[in-house]
Design a protein around this motif. Sequence first.
Motif, mmCIF file in Angstrom:
data_model
loop_
_atom_site.group_PDB
_atom_site.id
_atom_site.type_symbol
_atom_site.label_atom_id
_atom_site.label_comp_id
_atom_site.label_asym_id
_atom_site.label_seq_id
_atom_site.Cartn_x
_atom_site.Cartn_y
_atom_site.Cartn_z
ATOM 1 N N ILE A 100 1.015 -0.832 -0.125
ATOM 2 C CA ILE A 100 -0.223 -0.205 0.214
ATOM 3 C C ILE A 100 1.046 1.446 -0.096
ATOM 4 N N ASN A 141 0.787 1.733 -10.023
ATOM 5 C CA ASN A 141 0.687 1.391 -8.532
ATOM 6 C C ASN A 141 1.366 2.619 -7.401
ATOM 7 N N GLU A 160 -1.419 3.700 -4.151
ATOM 8 C CA GLU A 160 -3.084 3.585 -3.646
ATOM 9 C C GLU A 160 -3.228 4.616 -2.978
ATOM 10 N N ARG A 161 -1.664 5.176 -2.461
ATOM 11 C CA ARG A 161 -2.866 6.144 -1.725
ATOM 12 C C ARG A 161 -1.634 7.774 -2.341
ATOM 13 N N ASP A 163 -6.977 2.348 -5.118
ATOM 14 C CA ASP A 163 -6.319 1.379 -5.455
ATOM 15 C C ASP A 163 -8.221 0.810 -5.073
ATOM 16 N N ASP A 208 -6.665 -0.724 6.074
ATOM 17 C CA ASP A 208 -5.040 -1.286 5.829
ATOM 18 C C ASP A 208 -4.400 -1.480 6.701
#
Length: 511
Positions: free
Chosen positions: A339, A376, A378-379, A390, A425
């Motif tokens: 993540i 790639n 996610e945040r 994501d 998470d």
Amino acid sequence: MPSPFTSSEITHVDPANDTIDSLLSISRWASTTISYSFPISDNPLFWSSLSGGYGFQFGDGEPWNSAFVPLTTADQINFVRALQQWANVANLNFVQVAETASEVGDIRAAYTEDPDESTLAWTYLPSPSTLAGDIWINTKGLLRFQDWNPGSISFETILHELGHALGLEHPFADPNDPSKVGLPRDLDNTRYTIMSYTYSNLEGNEGTEFSFHPTTPMVLDISAIQFLYGFNNFYHAVNDTYTFDDANTYHETIWDAGGSSDTLRYAGAIPSLIDLNPASASQIGQPVYMQSNGVNIGSPIHNIWIADNVMIENAIGGQGNDTFIGNNASNSLDGGEGIDTVVIGFPRHQFTFGKSSDHYFIAADTNPANQDILLNIERVEFDDTGLALDLGGHAGEIAKLLGAVFGASSVANQEYAGIGLTKADEGLSYEQLGEFAINATNLTHHGEIVTLLWQNLFGTIPTQSDKSPYINMLDNGEISVGSLAMLAAESEVNAQNIHLTELMQTGLAYI
């Protein structure tokens, strides 16, 4: 070339009117080609006892001390390695010479004795004296007994002493010289300059050394030596990739002379911070600690720095949860596995954000041509909000559960989204997240839970025949509350209600 009785020419150094003034002595070598040698004898033929030299040759100071010994072959190899670290960053050319009665190096290094075992070494600054540039290692100190391998305090010491031999001073104030400029306390630290005596961690605690010491000059050292001698414009002047892994430990500053697409790549699994800004620091791979008597104190320190005036355009993360901070170039930031988060130090409204076929992109409205590519990732965290990208993973689960359990409008509730993402998470499964959401409604009766989900999906109150099959499954334990919430969340009607396709373009906003 200098002889045992003459020194090479030096030149005066003017202040830089900058932070690095604290590191600058009053003179440096006039030439950028600097010779060095390894003395093998304390015979007076090789050393000046005249005025400006070492004094009475039968004294007990260097080089006449009976403890005089040459550097070992291993010491010499690491000494040359340390010299190269300075040559990598500055316009310096080091040339080894064999000592004769008529020729020696500008920089000379050998062992002698100081009764104080805590004294590791000492060096004479560039000057008209024949002492200038000479480095003495204490036979009673640690360097006599420890290999000078990079990462050791011995290798750092040699880097430090070479800094003196080239014209750098300690950064702290001199009580005997009121005109001496000192570094601010928060910068007088070996994390910023190997010319410092202070070891401290990010919390400000001071210790005695690092678990792994700097293997290069650090950020302020590089700026200072480049002020004295100029830049090395040929070191890493093309598109380079700097790869770090978990098999090695690192503590260094990157100097990169050019290239339009340089990459910092981490091929490991430890959650890392990668900051691409010049004169900024990252935490990559095996942690490095400040120590006190061999014991790690506090949190890990930064271990990979980027020198000032250096632009690394791209970064690739590892298998862990990595954090990225971009710079003013057009960056390509690839999180790899985990993540991964990109931190933007400004409010969301100042940026254009969107998605192409295979990546997200972001650009400041003040400079739209400077567009960062996010792969790639996610945040994305702005100063005032975050975006979860994501939608095929945790963010999608949270958005769909919000719609199913709290209604489609709740997808815009950034606080709810943030709570859900935190739980996801942290490792909660989709089913556990569904149960967590249902519990937040304070509903416990199965009929009420089924009614809630039905209304949020279809906008109508279910009939008894609509509800019965689901109530029976819950009552009989055929399905859990979390699984039922997940089933509702995954329905096509829920995806339409929350505009999931549009969310995939914009990301899920959260606090």
